[in-house]
Every structure is written in C-alpha cells, then in structure tokens.
Design a protein around this motif. Structure first.
Motif, PDB file in Angstrom:
ATOM      1  N   ASP A  63      -5.038   1.097  -2.625  1.00 51.29           N
ATOM      2  CA  ASP A  63      -4.253   2.077  -3.365  1.00 51.29           C
ATOM      3  C   ASP A  63      -4.855   3.436  -3.067  1.00 51.29           C
ATOM      4  O   ASP A  63      -5.929   3.781  -3.561  1.00 51.29           O
ATOM      5  CB  ASP A  63      -4.290   1.786  -4.867  1.00 51.29           C
ATOM      6  CG  ASP A  63      -3.380   2.708  -5.673  1.00 51.29           C
ATOM      7  OD1 ASP A  63      -3.372   3.921  -5.396  1.00 51.29           O
ATOM      8  OD2 ASP A  63      -2.692   2.224  -6.577  1.00 51.29           O
ATOM      9  N   SER A 123      -5.686  -3.524 -12.075  1.00 54.04           N
ATOM     10  CA  SER A 123      -5.799  -3.133 -10.661  1.00 54.04           C
ATOM     11  C   SER A 123      -7.228  -3.285 -10.164  1.00 54.04           C
ATOM     12  O   SER A 123      -8.156  -2.724 -10.743  1.00 54.04           O
ATOM     13  CB  SER A 123      -5.355  -1.678 -10.486  1.00 54.04           C
ATOM     14  OG  SER A 123      -5.803  -1.141  -9.268  1.00 54.04           O
ATOM     15  N   GLY A 137       3.373   1.265  -3.540  1.00 49.40           N
ATOM     16  CA  GLY A 137       2.686   1.678  -4.759  1.00 49.40           C
ATOM     17  C   GLY A 137       2.621   3.184  -4.903  1.00 49.40           C
ATOM     18  O   GLY A 137       2.764   3.724  -6.008  1.00 49.40           O
ATOM     19  N   ASN A 194       0.813  -1.211   0.000  1.00 47.86           N
ATOM     20  CA  ASN A 194       0.000   0.000   0.000  1.00 47.86           C
ATOM     21  C   ASN A 194       0.846   1.261   0.000  1.00 47.86           C
ATOM     22  O   ASN A 194       0.453   2.285  -0.570  1.00 47.86           O
ATOM     23  CB  ASN A 194      -0.945   0.001   1.209  1.00 47.86           C
ATOM     24  CG  ASN A 194      -0.227  -0.191   2.534  1.00 47.86           C
ATOM     25  OD1 ASN A 194       0.467  -1.191   2.739  1.00 47.86           O
ATOM     26  ND2 ASN A 194      -0.381   0.756   3.454  1.00 47.86           N
TER      27      ASN A 194
END
Length: 720
Positions: free
Chosen positions: A416, A476, A57, A54
C-alpha cells in the motif's frame, strides 16, 4: 482539504492515468493543480488495464471505484500451449481474499473517463483543477518551475510533475537523462476488443469466455496471446505479443507522431495478425478472426534503461516518463498510480515551496527501487519460453533467473503505497530533526516529555488476580508494519498477506503483593503473526508484537520500561463490568480517547474452555511477546545516543508463576472506537493515539474475557 495561501501550485504535464491520479491526490492534499495535456480530448489509447490490489487500493482511497465504471474482478487464470493444450487453470477467488483490495480488469477508457470526471468536478471546498487540453509542452525549467507551451506561453509553479509518457519531454530536463531513450524491445503487440456475445454465439469459441473474470494465455515459443474480459465481462480484450519484424510493416505504416507514439490502424492488420499466429489452435484463431478489421492495432513494445534519478530541483517524473514498462505483468498503470500516491504523500498541505526539492528527492528515494524491481520482473515475465511452458524459464535457454510468478505477485500486490510513503515521510522527518529525543516506544517517533526514572521492585504474583478482556480484529498489514521499530531490520509478518490480525486487550490486576495488595490496569495493542529474524544464529523468533502498552499506575510503567524494555505509557483505564457486558474507557486527565465494548458475554464451561484461555497478556494463546527495548544514554552531552537497544522476547512457556484461568467468557458482539482528539487535549500522547486511530477495521473477529489467578513477573524476558 481546502487550498490555502500556503498551498503549492502544481503543474502536471500529461493527462493520462498517472497524471490525472496525481492531480486528484495533490488536490486532496490541499494544493492548487493545473494539467497540461497535448491532445484535445486526452483520450486514453489502448483497450484494457489491470488494476491489481496495489493500484486499486490507491484509487479507492481517492474516491475512484473502478467497478462503478464497469471493471470486473479477476477470478481465474488459464494457460494453454499454442496448440490449445491446457497447461493449468487456477481459481483465484480464494487467493484474492489474501489482498485487502480487489484485483480488477478495467476498460482503460472507462477508467480514464472516471479520472477525468473526478478532476473536472469541484471539490467540496469549491477548489477546481485547471485542465488545459491541446496544450503541448515543449520545454520545462526545473529550477524556476516553469513550463513552456508550443504557443510560446509560459506557466510557473512550485512543482512540475512530468507525467507525459514514454516519449517524455519533461525527462529531457533531468541532468544526463536526455541521452536515455525508449528503445524497441524486439516485440510488438496487436490489441483490439471483441464483444463477448460474439464469442458466446459460436460453439467453437464460447468455452474461452463462459466463466466471468477469466484471463487466458496461449504460449508459443516466441509469441503469446492474452485474453481477458472487461466492462462487466461484456467485452473481450486481446493482447497478442510477437516478434516485431513479423508486423514491422504495419507498425511503420501507423507511424510515430512527434513526441508521442501512435498505433498502426490499417485494415489489413487483421490478415497479418492471423498470419503471425497461423500455427496456433484453430479455435483461438477463429476467435481472433471475429475482430473488427478497423479496430486491430499494432504497437511496438518499448523498453528503456534505468535513469539515475527521476527528479531535479522542482521537477519530478512519474509513470512511463520515469520508467516505461513492458506489459507482461499488467503493472505499468498500477505503478504510475503508486507514483502519484507517493508524490502526494510527501507533499502534504503544510509543506513550503522551499522544501519542494528535498521532498521530491524523498519521493525518488521511496519509489525508485520498487518501480525498477517490478520493471525487471516484467522483463522476466515476458521472456520467450523455448518449449512454450508458461510456468518457468529454462536457465539454459535464457541465462537468467527463473520466473517466480508467486514471488512477483506477492511483491507487487502486497503493498500500500499511501501508507508506505506516509511511514517513509515520518522517518525522513524524524531523521532531519536536529536533536531528536528517542525513548520507548520508538515506533511512534521521538517522544515528548521528560526522561523517565526507573524503580525496580520484586513481586510475588502467585495469589494475584487478573481479568483480561480482548477484542481481536482484521486490519491492514501495511499499517501494522509501520509500527515496527523504524529503521531496524529483522521484523516481518510470517505471511505475505496484506491483511493481518491484531487485538486490543485490557487487564485488571489486583492483590499485587509488591503494591501492598492493591492493583492497576493495563491496556495494549498486540499484533499477531510477527517474527523476528535478526538473531546472529539465524533463529526465527515468532510471537505477538506489542508496540504500545498503557498502564494506569506510574510504578509498573517505570519498572517495566527500564528493567524489561516494555514500551509503557500512562493512561487512565476505567472498566464497567456488568453481568453480560464489559466496557473499557481510556483517557488522559479527563480527555477520553478510547471506548471498547464487549456485549452478550457467555461463560464457557469445562476444562477445554479453561485450557484454551491459557496464554499471555494479549488475551490470545501466543508463544510470547516481542518488543523493542531502547534506553537513552544518560547525560546531556550524549543526546540521541542509546545506552541499550535490542529486541526482547518474553516466552509464556517460562512464565513464573503460571497463570491459572478460572472463568472464560466469549462474545461475537464486540466493538471499539478511538478518537485522537488534538494536541491540547492529549499533549504528551496525541501522536500515538492518532496512529492507533488510523488502524482500519475490516472485521471484528470476536471478544473474550478471562478471569484467573497468578500474575507472571515477566522475568523470562530477555534480549534476542
């Protein structure tokens, strides 16, 4: 993005990991940024830091690749009792494939140096971030956006970001927050580094570090030892958590400077540490004894009650200034990085200074609940285990919920924040519109253009023909789930992974009876592995979610939208079919936005091949299609009132007539590209195509072309 006359002037108090990440992200959004750091070198204290997916990214999105600075992958978790008995050892290399970004173990100083280098390097447009060291902020005025330094100088901007850590000065400017202070948790931690070669050279300790990327934990009843490598597995990082009273004298000697915490650095910390852990496995004690006595530091672990709000007027807090973390999940730095990303997203280049207070309130709304939840998870993860068991917390011993490592990990890693905040900002913007006009597909927000009429015509598709070409790809989950109906609950992916699968599929229909024997083409996005759980009886409906279906003819668009609730729009669809290739081009009034290609098509043979091709219009053997129906209520006086609104499911098992595949072709050589163009070229659909163009493609899984007879009339579609 270049700074402009309309860009914001952002003042960041604190040059740690959270503050520097915010500076990089806000400059990326086009703003003028200044950092005020109280130390001279802004050197990060500490030894190592977890960069879970997390957090990693976000950094990668900002151009920070920690592996280039020596961070190594987390590959194994091994747990022992304090006496050295192996409890479990888990290979994480396969599990880590669930996450779209790597889980890294980084040296904190290396990461901080990478962030500093990015901050101090001019952007492509020449913009620079003013980095003021030895600049201690003594107070802030949130109403005027002013910070006051210890030398009496004042600096005013449009936004103040309080990233000044657990002993935050900026926090005191929040109404009521001056009474909330970080308090000792009752635990302290020894921290230090040992060269990996020193451990490998000793047969008694080599076994703790022979496997790269291995994190080891030894659990005692009220203390633990955490060991993991960093810097390309060349250095071992140690964190030894224990009751504070057993090292209180050392921590007190280290002292606390005004406004910031320091660590005890006395040479006899090593001796005291070995006493504190005297009952542990002799092998790990021997490894601890290899520490340089000058490097062993002791740190009081602090915790703080939740503050009601992280913002007021032009001030917002992030990281430890807003929510100090206990270290038990390694998420403190990661959540600060998430905070920075969210703050940048809600302050894009076109935001005005007048909007800042409202945007900071949105930032607080987006981030507060998640950070607080992870903060509580960290407290649970740090609870004492009376029996030294690493796997669970005995309710009778703690009176609290059992420690759910897998649940915590899924929640922490499967996120994200850049994409999440982007969607939250979209929804916030839509909700603030005075008179938004909503019509399907509402996943893309209020729709431009005139309100559609409907036309209902029966059809017999028994002799109708179809040719469906599909391209399946890995992408994603976060970006895909942002296409779920906004503000409507019950939609989710079947699996918690941050990667997901979707397909673009194009179908050419012909010999359609209700169209006088002619046909049309349609083209859609199909999100696989979705389920709806909002039905009154609790039934879970699984299928493929379709947020958008383009068609090349008005009549099926209108009837599909109004009668069935299908989210249809117009696009031109041009197909170039050759012996071994299939090319699709999509556009509007001559403006081409999509190009999809399947090459080296090979025909499959046999009954099994045809059976495998049975399924829906997505090109996959799905259970059915999930969509969301929204029809606005008629009448100018009823703007923004829905006449019909509910999820719809079309089960393929009830398709009438049943499609009959005749020929199947497959390929591993498929590709596509999407160009969002601009508003002038796509005046009625740019907002949709731009969202499709955002879909990341991690892997093209394959392509398929199916030819057959029998086109269902979708009469089985019904509300859930």
């Amino acid at each position: 993005m270049s700074t402009t006359a309309n860009s914001l002037h952002v003042l960041i108090v604190g040059g740690g990991i959270g503050g520097l990440t915010a500076a990089i992200a806000l400059r990326k959004q086009g703003h003028q940024v200044e950092i005020f750091e109280q130390s001279r070198l802004a050197t990060e204290t500490g030894a190592a830091i977890h960069l879970a997916p997390n957090a990693n990214g976000v950094l990668k999105r900002l151009g920070i690749f920690a592996e280039r600075g020596g961070a190594n992958p987390m590959e194994r978790l091994t747990e022992y009792t304090d006496g050295g008995k192996l409890k479990r050892s888990m290979d994480l290399t396969e599990d880590n494939k669930r996450w779209q970004h790597e889980w890294l173990l980084a040296h904190r100083v290396d990461l901080h140096n990478q962030l500093k280098e990015a901050v101090q390097t001019p952007a492509e447009d020449g913009s620079v971030i003013a980095f003021h060291t030895a600049s201690r902020v003594t107070s802030v005025d949130a109403a005027t956006g002013t910070v006051v330094l210890a030398d009496g100088s004042q600096h005013t901007g449009d936004v103040i970001v309080g990233a000044d850590g657990v002993h935050s000065v900026t926090r005191s400017a929040l109404p009521g927050a001056h009474t909330v202070r970080a308090e000792a948790s009752g635990k302290s931690a020894f921290r230090f580094l040992v060269p990996r070669n020193a451990a490998l050279a000793d047969p008694e300790t080599a076994g703790f570090c022979t496997r790269p990327g291995e994190l080891c934990i030894w659990y005692g009843a009220d203390r633990r030892i955490v060991l993991y490598p960093t810097s390309h597995n060349s250095v071992l990082n140690f964190v030894l958590i224990h009751p504070t009273e057993e090292s209180a004298e050392e921590a007190e000697r280290g002292g606390e400077a005004e406004g910031r915490e320091t660590w005890g650095q006395q040479t006899h910390n090593l001796d005291r540490m070995l006493q504190v852990y005297a009952g542990f496995d002799p092998a790990i004690l021997k490894l601890l004894a290899k520490a340089d006595p000058q490097s062993v530091r002791v740190w009081k672990l602090l915790d703080m009650a939740e503050i009601p709000s992280w913002h007021t007027e032009r001030l917002a807090l992030l990281g430890d200034a807003a929510h100090p973390f206990l270290p038990h999940q390694g998420q403190g730095g990661g959540v600060a990085i998430e905070d920075a990303a969210s703050l940048a997203v809600v302050l894009p280049a076109d935001v005005s200074a007048e909007e800042v207070p409202a945007r900071l309130a949105l930032y607080d709304e987006i981030r507060h609940g998640r950070a607080t939840r992870i903060q509580q998870y960290s407290r649970l993860a740090g609870q004492d285990r009376a029996d030294g068991d690493a796997r669970s917390v005995a309710n009778g011993n703690t009176g609290k919920a059992a420690f759910d490592m897998y649940g915590f990990t899924d929640y922490n890693f499967g996120h994200d924040e850049w994409d999440n905040s982007t969607q939250r900002l979209r929804e916030w913007t839509w909700n603030r519109m005075e008179s938004p006009y909503w019509r399907m597909p509402i996943a893309f927000g209020p729709m431009p253009g005139p309100r559609q009429t409907h036309l209902g015509l029966p059809r017999d598709g028994t002799r109708s023909t179809f040719t469906t070409a599909s391209i399946r790809f890995k992408t994603s989950r976060t970006v895909l789930q942002n296409l779920f109906p906004p503000g409507r609950s019950g939609w989710r992916f079947t699996a918690p992974d941050t990667v997901a699968y979707a397909s673009f599929a194009q179908t050419t229909l012909n010999k359609m009876h209700w169209l006088g024997g002619s046909g049309y083409k349609h083209f859609g996005l199909y999100v696989h592995g979705v389920e709806y759980v909002g039905s009154p009886d609790g039934t879970v409906v699984r299928g493929t979610y379709m947020p958008i279906l383009f068609e090349s003819l008005t009549d099926p668009i209108v009837s599909g939208r109004e009668e069935l609730g299908m989210p249809k729009l117009y696009t031109s669809v041009d197909v170039y079919r050759r012996e071994h290739s299939y090319r699709i081009r999509t556009g509007w009034e001559g403006a081409q936005w999509g190009n999809f290609l399947l090459q080296d098509l090979q025909q499959l043979q046999g009954k099994d091949a045809l059976e495998s091709a049975r399924g829906g219009i997505s090109g996959e053997n799905d259970a059915g299609i999930l969509v969301y129906k929204y029809i606005p209520k008629t009448g100018r006086q009823n703007k923004n009132v829905a006449a019909e609104e509910y999820p719809v499911f079309d089960p393929f098992a009830e398709a009438v007539p049943t499609p009959q595949p005749k020929r199947v072709y497959t390929t591993s050589k498929a590709s596509f590209s999407i160009d969002p163009l601009d508003w002038e070229q796509l005046p009625t659909m740019h907002h949709i195509i731009a969202r499709l163009a955002e879909l990341p493609v991690y892997e093209i899984v394959g392509g398929k072309v199916v030819e057959g007879e029998g086109v269902p009339d979708v009469s089985g579609a019904r509300p859930i």
